[in-house]
Design an enzyme around this catalytic site. Structure first.
Site, mmCIF file in Angstrom:
data_model
loop_
_atom_site.group_PDB
_atom_site.id
_atom_site.type_symbol
_atom_site.label_atom_id
_atom_site.label_comp_id
_atom_site.label_asym_id
_atom_site.label_seq_id
_atom_site.Cartn_x
_atom_site.Cartn_y
_atom_site.Cartn_z
ATOM 1 N N HIS A 34 -10.293 32.165 -67.247
ATOM 2 C CA HIS A 34 -11.137 31.679 -68.341
ATOM 3 C C HIS A 34 -12.266 30.872 -67.733
ATOM 4 C CE1 HIS A 34 -9.062 27.937 -67.582
ATOM 5 N NE2 HIS A 34 -7.891 28.496 -67.851
ATOM 6 N N GLY A 36 -12.755 27.824 -67.353
ATOM 7 C CA GLY A 36 -12.350 26.757 -66.425
ATOM 8 C C GLY A 36 -12.291 27.282 -64.994
ATOM 9 N N HIS A 37 -11.609 28.407 -64.809
ATOM 10 C CA HIS A 37 -11.518 29.008 -63.476
ATOM 11 C C HIS A 37 -12.911 29.408 -62.974
ATOM 12 C CE1 HIS A 37 -7.500 30.306 -65.285
ATOM 13 N NE2 HIS A 37 -7.127 29.556 -64.273
ATOM 14 N N LYS A 149 -8.859 19.202 -64.793
ATOM 15 C CA LYS A 149 -7.898 19.395 -65.887
ATOM 16 C C LYS A 149 -6.473 19.091 -65.424
ATOM 17 C CE LYS A 149 -5.704 21.870 -69.237
ATOM 18 N NZ LYS A 149 -4.766 22.679 -68.510
ATOM 19 N N GLN A 153 -2.225 17.352 -60.080
ATOM 20 C CA GLN A 153 -2.224 18.405 -59.061
ATOM 21 C C GLN A 153 -3.327 18.135 -58.027
ATOM 22 O OE1 GLN A 153 -1.516 22.697 -59.849
ATOM 23 N NE2 GLN A 153 -3.717 22.864 -59.748
ATOM 24 N N ARG A 187 -2.570 28.889 -71.117
ATOM 25 C CA ARG A 187 -1.501 28.682 -72.112
ATOM 26 C C ARG A 187 -2.041 28.574 -73.539
ATOM 27 N NH1 ARG A 187 1.121 25.913 -67.543
ATOM 28 N NH2 ARG A 187 3.016 27.101 -67.091
HETATM 29 P P1 AMP Z 1 -4.132 27.836 -63.111
HETATM 30 O O1 AMP Z 1 -4.543 29.271 -63.126
HETATM 31 O O2 AMP Z 1 -3.828 27.282 -64.446
HETATM 32 O O3 AMP Z 1 -3.107 27.522 -62.056
HETATM 33 O O4 AMP Z 1 -5.442 27.035 -62.664
HETATM 34 C C1 AMP Z 1 -6.124 27.367 -61.482
HETATM 35 C C2 AMP Z 1 -7.185 26.326 -61.214
HETATM 36 O O5 AMP Z 1 -8.079 26.265 -62.317
HETATM 37 C C3 AMP Z 1 -6.601 24.920 -61.041
HETATM 38 O O6 AMP Z 1 -7.340 24.244 -60.026
HETATM 39 C C4 AMP Z 1 -6.851 24.297 -62.375
HETATM 40 O O7 AMP Z 1 -6.968 22.902 -62.323
HETATM 41 C C5 AMP Z 1 -8.170 24.929 -62.754
HETATM 42 N N1 AMP Z 1 -8.383 24.866 -64.197
HETATM 43 C C6 AMP Z 1 -7.541 25.294 -65.186
HETATM 44 N N2 AMP Z 1 -8.063 24.999 -66.397
HETATM 45 C C7 AMP Z 1 -9.249 24.379 -66.165
HETATM 46 C C8 AMP Z 1 -10.256 23.827 -67.005
HETATM 47 N N3 AMP Z 1 -10.168 23.859 -68.329
HETATM 48 N N4 AMP Z 1 -11.340 23.271 -66.405
HETATM 49 C C9 AMP Z 1 -11.451 23.226 -65.065
HETATM 50 N N5 AMP Z 1 -10.533 23.732 -64.217
HETATM 51 C C10 AMP Z 1 -9.455 24.293 -64.761
#
Ligand code: AMP
Length: 280
Positions: A34, A36-37, A149, A153, A187
């Site tokens: 999304h 964020g990524h 976010k 972590q 999620r």
């Molecule tokens: P995940 O796929 O949820 O493990 O997230 C992968 C990376 O994307 C991690 O560094 C998260 O912190 C980052 N991430 C997830 N959601 C967001 C968001 N809304 N804004 C910025 N980074 C995000």
């Protein structure tokens, strides 16, 4: 854009890139990409010559009763998003590439991992640090970009990198939010429209807390009580924790010092566990 599934191939390719002087940027993800990524990809592209996005739903960071099985897996769509965003390499290994039969080595940060999400998700950060160190060894990044976010972590990974002398710079990108204020998250796909409306209480409650601090309130309890109260107004929300901690050490704050701390929050929206935070 290249897609690589084999650990050996990824590692030798990364070593080749490094020896030809290219700066490697890594964005580790569990896919279902999304904004964020993708905002982290943009940061990596500014800072590195070659950007690798890893896509791996890491079983060791899920608890036995968590959502590993139902976690959204959308590799084709993810690859399309990566291509459109100018990613150079998608590294999407299989489970047995990362954890072959007989796998038995784990990396455990023991201090910053203990509180907040570490209480309700024992072994979660052990899974995260283990897979991240493995991804670093496989992709040899000069920089790796993580999202604010997941504030705990970020702190745990920075500590692991410092403690283990990993030669990778950790860069933190700001939290991306949808127009309604909800932090983008894989999620969020679990939420119905009604649940999503209730989930919006989370960023609103954090904003209320920040507003008090901006007005001069310095008592931790007062700010936490206001956020807890806001959350309690929402029928579907069950708070897991609301805590004000130091941004780097994750130690609980005794009084509020703007610029140094963060409010971290985790809550259930019915069956979906969401986290969010706000910098003070
Ligand atoms: P995940 O796929 O949820 O493990 O997230 C992968 C990376 O994307 C991690 O560094 C998260 O912190 C980052 N991430 C997830 N959601 C967001 C968001 N809304 N804004 C910025 N980074 C995000």
């Amino acid at each position: 854009m290249q897609t690589i599934q084999s650990v050996n191939e990824m590692q030798s390719h990364a070593i080749g890139l490094r020896s030809s002087g290219r700066l490697i940027g890594l964005v580790p993800t569990m896919g279902n990409l999304h904004e964020g990524h993708l905002s982290l990809v943009d940061i990596a592209k500014e800072r590195a010559d070659k950007v690798i996005v890893s896509i791996f739903v890491n079983p060791t960071q899920f608890g036995p009763n968590e959502d590993f099985d139902k976690y959204p897996r959308t590799l084709e769509a993810d690859m399309e998003k990566c291509r459109a965003r100018g990613v150079d390499i998608v590294f999407a290994p299989s489970m047995s590439e990362i954890y072959p039969p007989g796998y038995s080595t784990y990396v455990n940060e023991e201090k910053l991992s203990a509180g907040l999400c570490g209480v309700s998700r024992p072994n979660h950060f052990r899974g995260v640090t283990t897979v991240v160190l493995k991804l670093f060894n496989i992709t040899r990044p000069d920089i790796a970009v993580f999202g604010q976010k997941d504030a705990q972590q970020c702190a745990v990974i920075k500590k692991m990198v410092a403690d283990m002398n990993v030669p990778t710079e950790i860069v933190i990108g700001p939290t991306a939010r949808d127009a309604d204020g909800l932090a983008t998250s894989s999620r969020n796909a679990y939420l119905t429209d009604f649940q999503r409306q209730d989930a919006l209480t989370i960023p609103r409650a954090l904003q209320e807390g920040k507003r008090l601090v901006d007005q001069g309130v310095r008592q931790v309890d007062r700010v936490v009580a206001e956020i807890t109260h806001q959350l309690s107004l929402s029928r579907r929300i069950r708070m897991i924790y609301v805590q004000i901690v130091d941004r780097d050490t994750m130690e609980p704050a005794r009084e509020i010092i703007p610029g140094r701390q963060i409010v971290c929050l985790a809550a259930w929206v019915d069956q979906t566990r969401l986290i969010d935070n706000i910098l003070l």
